[in-house]
Design a protein around this motif. Structure first.
Motif, PDB file in Angstrom:
ATOM      1  N   LEU A 142      44.352  35.953  61.796  1.00  0.00           N
ATOM      2  CA  LEU A 142      44.015  35.157  60.857  1.00  0.00           C
ATOM      3  C   LEU A 142      43.146  35.643  59.434  1.00  0.00           C
ATOM      4  O   LEU A 142      42.268  36.596  60.093  1.00  0.00           O
ATOM      5  N   VAL A 143      43.569  35.590  58.384  1.00  0.00           N
ATOM      6  CA  VAL A 143      42.971  36.408  57.208  1.00  0.00           C
ATOM      7  C   VAL A 143      42.551  35.127  56.429  1.00  0.00           C
ATOM      8  O   VAL A 143      43.165  34.300  55.934  1.00  0.00           O
ATOM      9  N   HIS A 144      41.294  35.329  56.001  1.00  0.00           N
ATOM     10  CA  HIS A 144      40.750  34.410  54.974  1.00  0.00           C
ATOM     11  C   HIS A 144      40.923  35.182  53.657  1.00  0.00           C
ATOM     12  O   HIS A 144      40.436  36.495  53.655  1.00  0.00           O
ATOM     13  N   SER A 145      41.216  34.513  52.386  1.00  0.00           N
ATOM     14  CA  SER A 145      41.143  35.232  51.019  1.00  0.00           C
ATOM     15  C   SER A 145      40.801  34.448  50.059  1.00  0.00           C
ATOM     16  O   SER A 145      40.676  33.246  50.056  1.00  0.00           O
ATOM     17  N   ASN A 146      39.940  35.143  49.186  1.00  0.00           N
ATOM     18  CA  ASN A 146      39.362  34.416  47.871  1.00  0.00           C
ATOM     19  C   ASN A 146      39.662  35.084  46.827  1.00  0.00           C
ATOM     20  O   ASN A 146      39.830  36.394  46.649  1.00  0.00           O
ATOM     21  N   LEU A 147      40.188  34.273  45.623  1.00  0.00           N
ATOM     22  CA  LEU A 147      40.416  35.007  44.487  1.00  0.00           C
ATOM     23  C   LEU A 147      39.413  34.517  43.413  1.00  0.00           C
ATOM     24  O   LEU A 147      39.042  33.161  43.073  1.00  0.00           O
ATOM     25  N   CYS A 148      38.920  35.410  42.581  1.00  0.00           N
ATOM     26  CA  CYS A 148      37.775  35.084  41.598  1.00  0.00           C
ATOM     27  C   CYS A 148      38.212  35.472  40.294  1.00  0.00           C
ATOM     28  O   CYS A 148      38.508  36.680  40.229  1.00  0.00           O
ATOM     29  N   GLY A 149      38.091  34.817  39.100  1.00  0.00           N
ATOM     30  CA  GLY A 149      38.421  35.231  37.845  1.00  0.00           C
ATOM     31  C   GLY A 149      39.139  34.424  37.028  1.00  0.00           C
ATOM     32  O   GLY A 149      39.109  33.212  37.453  1.00  0.00           O
ATOM     33  N   PRO A 150      39.251  34.340  35.851  1.00  0.00           N
ATOM     34  CA  PRO A 150      38.639  35.597  35.122  1.00  0.00           C
ATOM     35  C   PRO A 150      37.127  35.778  34.821  1.00  0.00           C
ATOM     36  O   PRO A 150      36.550  34.596  34.686  1.00  0.00           O
ATOM     37  N   ILE A 151      36.407  36.783  34.940  1.00  0.00           N
ATOM     38  CA  ILE A 151      35.185  37.071  34.766  1.00  0.00           C
ATOM     39  C   ILE A 151      34.979  37.529  33.415  1.00  0.00           C
ATOM     40  O   ILE A 151      35.637  38.001  32.821  1.00  0.00           O
ATOM     41  N   LYS A 152      33.704  37.252  32.822  1.00  0.00           N
ATOM     42  CA  LYS A 152      33.538  37.601  31.551  1.00  0.00           C
ATOM     43  C   LYS A 152      33.193  39.215  31.248  1.00  0.00           C
ATOM     44  O   LYS A 152      33.810  39.694  30.140  1.00  0.00           O
ATOM     45  N   ALA A 153      32.684  39.684  32.078  1.00  0.00           N
ATOM     46  CA  ALA A 153      32.742  41.333  31.896  1.00  0.00           C
ATOM     47  C   ALA A 153      33.693  42.039  32.523  1.00  0.00           C
ATOM     48  O   ALA A 153      33.991  41.847  33.821  1.00  0.00           O
ATOM     49  N   LYS A 154      34.651  42.711  31.911  1.00  0.00           N
ATOM     50  CA  LYS A 154      35.673  43.854  32.510  1.00  0.00           C
ATOM     51  C   LYS A 154      34.972  44.744  33.425  1.00  0.00           C
ATOM     52  O   LYS A 154      34.053  45.256  33.230  1.00  0.00           O
ATOM     53  N   THR A 155      35.682  45.065  34.534  1.00  0.00           N
ATOM     54  CA  THR A 155      35.555  46.245  35.408  1.00  0.00           C
ATOM     55  C   THR A 155      35.480  47.625  34.547  1.00  0.00           C
ATOM     56  O   THR A 155      36.203  47.483  33.584  1.00  0.00           O
TER      57      THR A 155
END
Length: 109
Positions: free
Chosen positions: A70-83
């Motif tokens: 069982l794998v949980h995943s989350n996707l976040c973005g687009p964020i304002k500041a780039k890595t």
């Protein structure tokens, strides 16, 4: 004002379900003309309002035993500041062992 046989039931429903005692009190004060000795049938709405909810289970569900079962995943973005690598999104994966893996996703410029 003529009242039919079920007038006590009608006033019970109209007065945001009032009790027999409340109806008789209003009748004594002549606020409900023609109503004497109100007798109410069992009201489904009143009975439902007095029911208790079923409680949650006291023990948590068992964890999965196999890795990656069982794998949980989350996707976040687009964020304002780039890595530093230019990514605007990141994704996380967590399995039953509570191991966390984070991946930064780059976008095409």
């Amino acid at each position: 004002m003529l009242l039919c046989d079920n007038s006590s039931d009608l006033f019970h429903k109209r007065l945001s379900p009032i009790s027999e005692k409340g109806l008789n009190c209003l009748a004594e004060k002549n606020l409900i003309p023609g109503l004497k000795g109100a007798k109410l049938e069992n009201c489904a709405h009143c009975l439902a309002g007095k029911q208790h909810r079923v409680s949650f289970k006291s023990h948590p569900p068992s964890r999965k035993s196999e890795v990656l079962e069982l794998v949980h995943s989350n996707l976040c973005g687009p964020i304002k500041a780039k890595t530093f690598g230019g990514g605007l999104y990141f994704i996380t994966f967590i399995d039953h062992s509570r191991k966390l893996q984070v991946y930064v996703l780059k976008t095409k410029d």
